[in-house]
Design an enzyme around this catalytic site. Structure first.
Site, PDB file in Angstrom:
ATOM      1  N   GLU A 112       0.809  -1.215   0.000  1.00  0.00           N
ATOM      2  CA  GLU A 112       0.000   0.000   0.000  1.00  0.00           C
ATOM      3  C   GLU A 112       0.848   1.274   0.000  1.00  0.00           C
ATOM      4  O   GLU A 112       0.573   2.222  -0.744  1.00  0.00           O
ATOM      5  CB  GLU A 112      -0.928  -0.020   1.213  1.00  0.00           C
ATOM      6  CG  GLU A 112      -1.897   1.134   1.278  1.00  0.00           C
ATOM      7  CD  GLU A 112      -2.889   0.976   2.418  1.00  0.00           C
ATOM      8  OE1 GLU A 112      -3.682   1.910   2.625  1.00  0.00           O
ATOM      9  OE2 GLU A 112      -2.861  -0.068   3.097  1.00  0.00           O
ATOM     10  N   ARG A 150       7.254   4.992   7.567  1.00  0.00           N
ATOM     11  CA  ARG A 150       6.008   5.368   8.241  1.00  0.00           C
ATOM     12  C   ARG A 150       6.358   5.738   9.673  1.00  0.00           C
ATOM     13  O   ARG A 150       6.889   4.913  10.416  1.00  0.00           O
ATOM     14  CB  ARG A 150       5.004   4.228   8.221  1.00  0.00           C
ATOM     15  CG  ARG A 150       3.633   4.595   8.796  1.00  0.00           C
ATOM     16  CD  ARG A 150       2.695   3.399   8.802  1.00  0.00           C
ATOM     17  NE  ARG A 150       1.336   3.764   9.161  1.00  0.00           N
ATOM     18  CZ  ARG A 150       0.867   3.838  10.402  1.00  0.00           C
ATOM     19  NH1 ARG A 150       1.676   3.561  11.416  1.00  0.00           N
ATOM     20  NH2 ARG A 150      -0.385   4.184  10.633  1.00  0.00           N
ATOM     21  N   SER A 171      -9.706   6.153   5.551  1.00  0.00           N
ATOM     22  CA  SER A 171     -10.541   5.781   6.694  1.00  0.00           C
ATOM     23  C   SER A 171      -9.804   6.095   7.986  1.00  0.00           C
ATOM     24  O   SER A 171     -10.381   6.605   8.945  1.00  0.00           O
ATOM     25  CB  SER A 171     -10.882   4.290   6.632  1.00  0.00           C
ATOM     26  OG  SER A 171     -11.620   3.996   5.466  1.00  0.00           O
TER      27      SER A 171
END
Length: 400
Positions: free
Chosen positions: A170, A236, A221
């Site tokens: 992703e 990240r 989301s």
């Protein structure tokens, strides 16, 4: 998701220094890897980012079809092409964002048009039924996919339409797709000038040709925050579960709305100060010692402990307060991450920002105000489609 460094990211500078266009670079990579997904080389080409709330689909329509290819093209493919490119709505929930269409782009050595389509992930069953009814399953054996839904719905694709999903990471897809589109579209990146003054506020193009380092805040989301230091160096560093899904879920509970568009429409006409408790509600004015203005939110939904307030508040006010709460939280986390990493440019992407100028302007103001002008909030036109484009571009056997 691991906060370790990732590879296989490309930038305009990297591409140009190697003498390739973005599309030719991807084409070269495809040829240099033996892949079990070679059927994807036959048309049509699709990339999907299946998120928790929204599914993003990109369709590449080739414009450089040779006479031999045109003669060989089966009627089913012609019908699919016409259906996808001549409609802007598919059923009740599928939409093609015609304003985002990219013409004359190069992908894997072919020249054509990129179409951008979205539908709620909850409608995946209807999407698969539509794909089957249009004969898509007879032509496409493999679809490039990313996002959590690429794993969740893999069996559904196989059982219902006999399609394989070539799954890609992703975050790799997000970065790759973003850099490709920003390189290809000269007006992709922008910022908001005078975000708190409606009479002066406007979108201003931003030169992102020398991007590093930058913080990438992906608001879907939930929220993921990446620190990007180079084409092969990003990680990240943070995130939060309070994202676009939280905004929509709370709005549905509080106002009875059913869609993101309805929630944004309600928020546009609302006043969060009837719901939130401000600094001036506590101090009677600003808190000068720490530079806190009186109209700053001190407590989200802090007025709702009063029965009288609850009896007079409107659905619009509740939606606006929900939007401000979620946006302020995201902005606060992003600002702290930027400070920790000593990064001055923060790029916000994701479908939470679609038809949502309120949140963008709040983020722009917050980044500038709380950093005393040292942080720049940047935005991108294609918002939530980068993952879908990135997985379409990533065509090497390693991830298939």
């Amino acid at each position: 998701m691991s906060p370790q460094s990732h590879k296989n990211n490309l930038t305009a500078k990297d591409m140009q220094s190697n003498g390739y266009s973005a599309g030719n670079t991807m084409a070269k990579e495809a040829k240099n890897h033996s892949s079990p997904c070679e059927s994807v080389d036959s048309m049509p080409w699709f990339g999907m980012d299946i998120g928790g709330t929204l599914c993003k689909l990109v369709y590449f329509e080739p414009k450089d079809i040779t006479r031999d290819e045109a003669d060989a093209e089966v009627e089913t493919l012609k019908n699919i092409r016409r259906y996808l490119t001549k409609n802007s709505a598919y059923g009740k929930t599928g939409h093609r964002d015609t304003h985002l269409q990219m013409n004359n782009v190069s992908i894997r050595g072919r020249r054509g048009t990129l179409h951008f389509i979205r539908f709620p992930t909850s409608e995946m069953g209807n999407f698969l039924a539509l794909a089957k009814s249009k004969g898509m399953a007879n032509l496409v054996t493999t679809v490039c996919a990313t996002g959590g839904g690429a794993f969740k719905f893999e069996d559904n694709f196989k059982k219902e339409v006999n399609m394989n999903l070539a799954k890609f990471d992703e975050l790799d897809s997000l970065i790759r797709g973003m850099l490709y589109i920003e390189t290809t579209n000269p007006r992709e990146c922008y910022y908001w000038s005078n975000p708190t003054d409606d009479s002066k506020c406007q979108k201003v193009p931003y030169d992102f040709s020398e991007p590093y380092p930058f913080l990438l805040v992906n608001i879907g989301s939930g929220v993921s925050i990446l620190a990007v230091y180079g084409s092969e160096n990003y990680k990240r560093i943070s995130g939060t579960s309070l994202g676009g899904g939280t905004f929509l879920g709370l709005c549905c509970l509080l106002t009875g709305c059913n869609t993101f568009e309805e929630a944004i429409e309600l928020a546009t006409g609302g006043d969060n100060t009837t719901v939130d408790k401000l600094v001036k509600d506590i101090y009677g004015g600003g808190y000068g010692r720490f530079g806190l203005p009186g109209d700053l939110v001190a407590s989200s939904f802090g007025q709702m402990n009063s029965k009288d307030r609850r009896n007079t508040v409107t659905k619009e006010d509740l939606a606006r307060a929900t939007l401000v709460t979620i946006t302020n939280n995201i902005g606060s986390i992003a600002r702290m991450c930027a400070g920790n990493e000593k990064i001055e440019r923060v790029v916000f992407v994701g479908n939470f920002l679609r038809v949502n100028p309120i949140a963008m302007k709040l983020l722009a103001y917050a980044m500038d105000y709380w950093s005393k002008g040292t942080l720049k909030a940047l935005f991108l036109e294609h918002e939530g489609y980068f993952g879908a484009v990135g997985c379409l571009l990533q065509f090497n056997g390693e991830s298939c």
